[in-house]
Write a protein that holds these residues in place. Sequence first.
Motif, PDB file in Angstrom:
ATOM      1  N   GLU A 102      74.609  39.660   2.053  1.00 58.50           N
ATOM      2  CA  GLU A 102      73.947  38.334   2.134  1.00 58.50           C
ATOM      3  C   GLU A 102      73.776  37.494   1.061  1.00 58.50           C
ATOM      4  O   GLU A 102      73.661  36.707   2.136  1.00 58.50           O
ATOM      5  CB  GLU A 102      72.435  39.772   1.385  1.00 58.50           C
ATOM      6  N   GLN A 103      74.523  37.591  -0.358  1.00 59.32           N
ATOM      7  CA  GLN A 103      74.623  35.982  -0.618  1.00 59.32           C
ATOM      8  C   GLN A 103      76.281  35.624   0.033  1.00 59.32           C
ATOM      9  O   GLN A 103      75.714  34.624  -0.326  1.00 59.32           O
ATOM     10  CB  GLN A 103      75.365  37.394  -2.349  1.00 59.32           C
ATOM     11  N   PHE A 104      76.578  35.980   0.261  1.00 57.13           N
ATOM     12  CA  PHE A 104      78.121  35.293   1.202  1.00 57.13           C
ATOM     13  C   PHE A 104      77.572  34.320   2.052  1.00 57.13           C
ATOM     14  O   PHE A 104      77.481  33.575   2.735  1.00 57.13           O
ATOM     15  CB  PHE A 104      79.249  36.394   1.747  1.00 57.13           C
ATOM     16  N   TYR A 105      76.898  35.438   2.990  1.00 63.17           N
ATOM     17  CA  TYR A 105      75.734  34.718   4.370  1.00 63.17           C
ATOM     18  C   TYR A 105      75.277  33.827   4.188  1.00 63.17           C
ATOM     19  O   TYR A 105      75.455  32.437   4.662  1.00 63.17           O
ATOM     20  CB  TYR A 105      75.206  35.973   5.023  1.00 63.17           C
ATOM     21  N   LYS A 106      74.632  34.034   3.222  1.00 66.92           N
ATOM     22  CA  LYS A 106      73.299  32.547   2.414  1.00 66.92           C
ATOM     23  C   LYS A 106      74.540  31.183   2.237  1.00 66.92           C
ATOM     24  O   LYS A 106      74.153  30.059   2.530  1.00 66.92           O
ATOM     25  CB  LYS A 106      72.472  33.383   1.321  1.00 66.92           C
ATOM     26  N   GLN A 107      75.260  31.778   1.197  1.00 73.67           N
ATOM     27  CA  GLN A 107      76.024  30.509   1.460  1.00 73.67           C
ATOM     28  C   GLN A 107      76.441  29.832   1.791  1.00 73.67           C
ATOM     29  O   GLN A 107      77.043  28.652   2.171  1.00 73.67           O
ATOM     30  CB  GLN A 107      78.038  31.021  -0.079  1.00 73.67           C
ATOM     31  N   ALA A 108      77.084  30.770   3.264  1.00 76.93           N
ATOM     32  CA  ALA A 108      78.090  30.086   3.937  1.00 76.93           C
ATOM     33  C   ALA A 108      76.866  29.163   4.932  1.00 76.93           C
ATOM     34  O   ALA A 108      77.365  28.983   5.373  1.00 76.93           O
ATOM     35  CB  ALA A 108      78.725  31.282   4.565  1.00 76.93           C
ATOM     36  N   LEU A 109      75.851  29.932   4.899  1.00 75.97           N
ATOM     37  CA  LEU A 109      74.805  29.203   6.131  1.00 75.97           C
ATOM     38  C   LEU A 109      74.406  27.448   5.499  1.00 75.97           C
ATOM     39  O   LEU A 109      74.395  26.443   6.381  1.00 75.97           O
ATOM     40  CB  LEU A 109      73.109  29.917   6.095  1.00 75.97           C
ATOM     41  N   GLY A 110      74.729  27.664   3.946  1.00 75.71           N
ATOM     42  CA  GLY A 110      74.932  26.077   3.473  1.00 75.71           C
ATOM     43  C   GLY A 110      75.341  25.482   3.969  1.00 75.71           C
ATOM     44  O   GLY A 110      75.286  24.048   3.338  1.00 75.71           O
ATOM     45  N   GLY A 111      76.592  25.653   4.691  1.00 78.53           N
ATOM     46  CA  GLY A 111      78.238  24.928   4.444  1.00 78.53           C
ATOM     47  C   GLY A 111      78.209  24.352   3.532  1.00 78.53           C
ATOM     48  O   GLY A 111      79.384  23.387   3.896  1.00 78.53           O
ATOM     49  N   VAL A 112      79.083  25.179   3.568  1.00 75.86           N
ATOM     50  CA  VAL A 112      80.131  25.105   2.539  1.00 75.86           C
ATOM     51  C   VAL A 112      81.500  25.598   2.933  1.00 75.86           C
ATOM     52  O   VAL A 112      81.524  25.965   4.500  1.00 75.86           O
ATOM     53  CB  VAL A 112      79.954  26.691   0.908  1.00 75.86           C
TER      54      VAL A 112
ATOM     55  N   VAL B 210      70.197  28.720   0.653  1.00 78.37           N
ATOM     56  CA  VAL B 210      70.804  27.917   1.955  1.00 78.37           C
ATOM     57  C   VAL B 210      70.355  26.391   1.575  1.00 78.37           C
ATOM     58  O   VAL B 210      71.777  25.626   1.814  1.00 78.37           O
ATOM     59  CB  VAL B 210      69.485  28.428   3.404  1.00 78.37           C
ATOM     60  N   ALA B 211      69.574  26.364   0.675  1.00 78.53           N
ATOM     61  CA  ALA B 211      68.660  24.911   0.617  1.00 78.53           C
ATOM     62  C   ALA B 211      69.653  24.428  -0.079  1.00 78.53           C
ATOM     63  O   ALA B 211      70.043  23.316   0.120  1.00 78.53           O
ATOM     64  CB  ALA B 211      67.676  25.216   0.298  1.00 78.53           C
ATOM     65  N   GLY B 212      70.499  25.441  -0.883  1.00 77.93           N
ATOM     66  CA  GLY B 212      71.495  24.681  -2.225  1.00 77.93           C
ATOM     67  C   GLY B 212      72.771  24.303  -1.817  1.00 77.93           C
ATOM     68  O   GLY B 212      72.835  23.000  -2.053  1.00 77.93           O
TER      69      GLY B 212
END
Lengths: 405, 405
Positions: free
Chosen positions: A154-164, A365-367
């Motif tokens: 879950e954490q990974f997915y959100k980070q990835a969605l944020g465009g890192v 994600v916004a981050g």
Amino acid sequence: MSSYCVATYRSFDDKADFHKKAQSIAVGLTVGSWTELPEAQKAEMEKHLGIVREVAVHESDVPGERYADIRIAYPDLNFSRDIPALLVTVFGKLSMDGKIKLLDIDFSEEFLSAFPGPKFGLQGIRDLLSVHDRPLLMSIFKSVVGHDLDNLREQFYKQALGGVDLIKDDEILFENPLTPIEKRVEVCMDAARRASEQTGQKLLYAVNLTGPTSQLISQARKAINAGANALLFNVLSYGYDVLHELSRNPDITVPIAAHPALAGALYPSRHYGIAAPLLLGKLMRVAGADLSLFPSPYGSVVMPKEENLAVKEALLDAALPVKPTLPVPSAGIHPGIVPLIWQDFGLDVVVNAGGGIHGHPMGTVAGGHAFRQAIEAAMNHVPLEEKAKQHPELEQAIALWGIRK
Amino acid sequence: MSSYCVATYRSFDDKADFHKKAQSIAVGLTVGSWTELPEAQKAEMEKHLGIVREVAVHESDVPGERYADIRIAYPDLNFSRDIPALLVTVFGKLSMDGKIKLLDIDFSEEFLSAFPGPKFGLQGIRDLLSVHDRPLLMSIFKSVVGHDLDNLREQFYKQALGGVDLIKDDEILFENPLTPIEKRVEVCMDAARRASEQTGQKLLYAVNLTGPTSQLISQARKAINAGANALLFNVLSYGYDVLHELSRNPDITVPIAAHPALAGALYPSRHYGIAAPLLLGKLMRVAGADLSLFPSPYGSVVMPKEENLAVKEALLDAALPVKPTLPVPSAGIHPGIVPLIWQDFGLDVVVNAGGGIHGHPMGTVAGGHAFRQAIEAAMNHVPLEEKAKQHPELEQAIALWGIRK
């Protein structure tokens, strides 16, 4: 023709004759004694003798303190082509001999010939990510000790969605029953693929390589077979030679990010230790790190700015005949600092954030988005306040953390 | 039942609330965040949470300086059973966070269960040498870089004839064409046998184990097959885990002497690094060193005496459930210092000398004899001046170097 590696030291002493001291280092750490040698033996031994290259005596700002920057050349003949041998030669016993700090080592071509350096390096990583025209963005897992695979995914997915562009493991996440390396790689790379479908971006996940030294290569193979496309490695807890052996191993087909854990035990003292540009810059690069993390000049982790920039120089310096290593100044990074990073580090840097992404008021994600917006603004010389008018993520980040001038 | 390893730090800060700081370390280096966690998750995560055990705030002797000794307990659950994982957990990031020094680690039984410790230890080495009733005597090769096998043989033979118990390689002698490890072992062990016929003594030769990390075990096997009966190892240039893997390997059937090369980059600063009793004492012992060399309190290599004695304590402390490691205080040792060594270290110590043996006015053999005479005198509370009346070797040593009171 003799060839030499040259070490630079800063030696502190209230009353020493620094020229004499330099001479005694050059002799003591090589042939052991010189003036007493019979002439016939001198001819034989000269090729093993250290040479004083420079002694620059300075009066210090601290009243009564004197120091000298001393450069000594050590014949390559005296040591094998590995970093332990070189470090033990130039700073093994000497490190314990009063106030002295190892500032730099200039490697000979001969010595460097044993070091292929980073397999990917700056350009290789940009190629893997297909990103050539902007600083890269890395995020760090937050609070992963004790969490399970679902949480990680879950954490990974959100980070990835944020465009890192890169996500790194926490360096204190070791082999454990909840998130063993292969499982971790599987669920995270799966999350990466799902995110990628939405972002259209590629992503590297640097999974933490840990455990017994002799099993690191097989652990890395396991991770790579499970789909890992990068590794994180706590170099100083294992030694540079282990990084060197990992990076030169043909089975390690992914970039290695060097973590600076424990570096603070070595670089911050004025009088002792090993200077950061050598410790986290040159030696990491020669040993084969594709990325090197080091304390940023912006956070609570203290390193004088000129030292940070010297680490960067060492990682990128074109004079060194191995690929450049991507600099990753870390700690205390939020979107409001990005223009400073751009100013200090330019294009070839990884903007690396943990709290500055996860702590965003609108979420992880916004981050990530806020950072990407800040990077775009900085590159186009658009003030963040200006850019924020069109981008609520950046706006809220600035509202929370401010803009560092 | 949870079990914990406990780290002790000295943290310097002019104005910090040390209790708050300790709390933030305990949380930050384990679960990452706590107060924000939902109650349900707290129950789940508590077993991973670090615990502040003690915060003792001190006013420093330095005006305006404050420091605190802080003890934090880290759940064993969080890290694997290896020294890199433990060090990265307790001091990886923290080492870079201001003025802080790692003073000590108390290992849990659970953690220690993975560490067999020294294979021989103090008693095992005494048994190998059949010497139980006096301090041991070790000599160090002098000026070996660039010398050939004949020179080594000759030097070794003279040292052995002088009655030393152990001879160690120079730590800066690496694999080289003049004296490769197998040849070196052959000629030196041959010289040992010849000397032994005259002295009736046994002798251990600690040959320097060097080269690429992955080949150290096979190098050690080669040396042992060639007759080596001890190894010297530059632990800090390779990492404690490599020592641990060497010492626990069943093929390594000889004692290992840990050399402190590079230690001075880590222990001497008041504000940074890792304290010597942990660095050269406890960690060396847990990782399996049978002997540990460290700076003596008598030479130019500076370490406050109470620190030297704390290293000794850590090597011998009966509370640690692994064999004790023989302390080898080194540098600046001559026969006139032996009564002090006896007073400070007692029976279970290795008197280790280089220049104090080779520099004897009557030569290397006499240099060894003078030490043995000094040891006998010290043990029998006979003043060296008195003993010297019957022993010209001791007499001349004292005439040259004096007696340290």
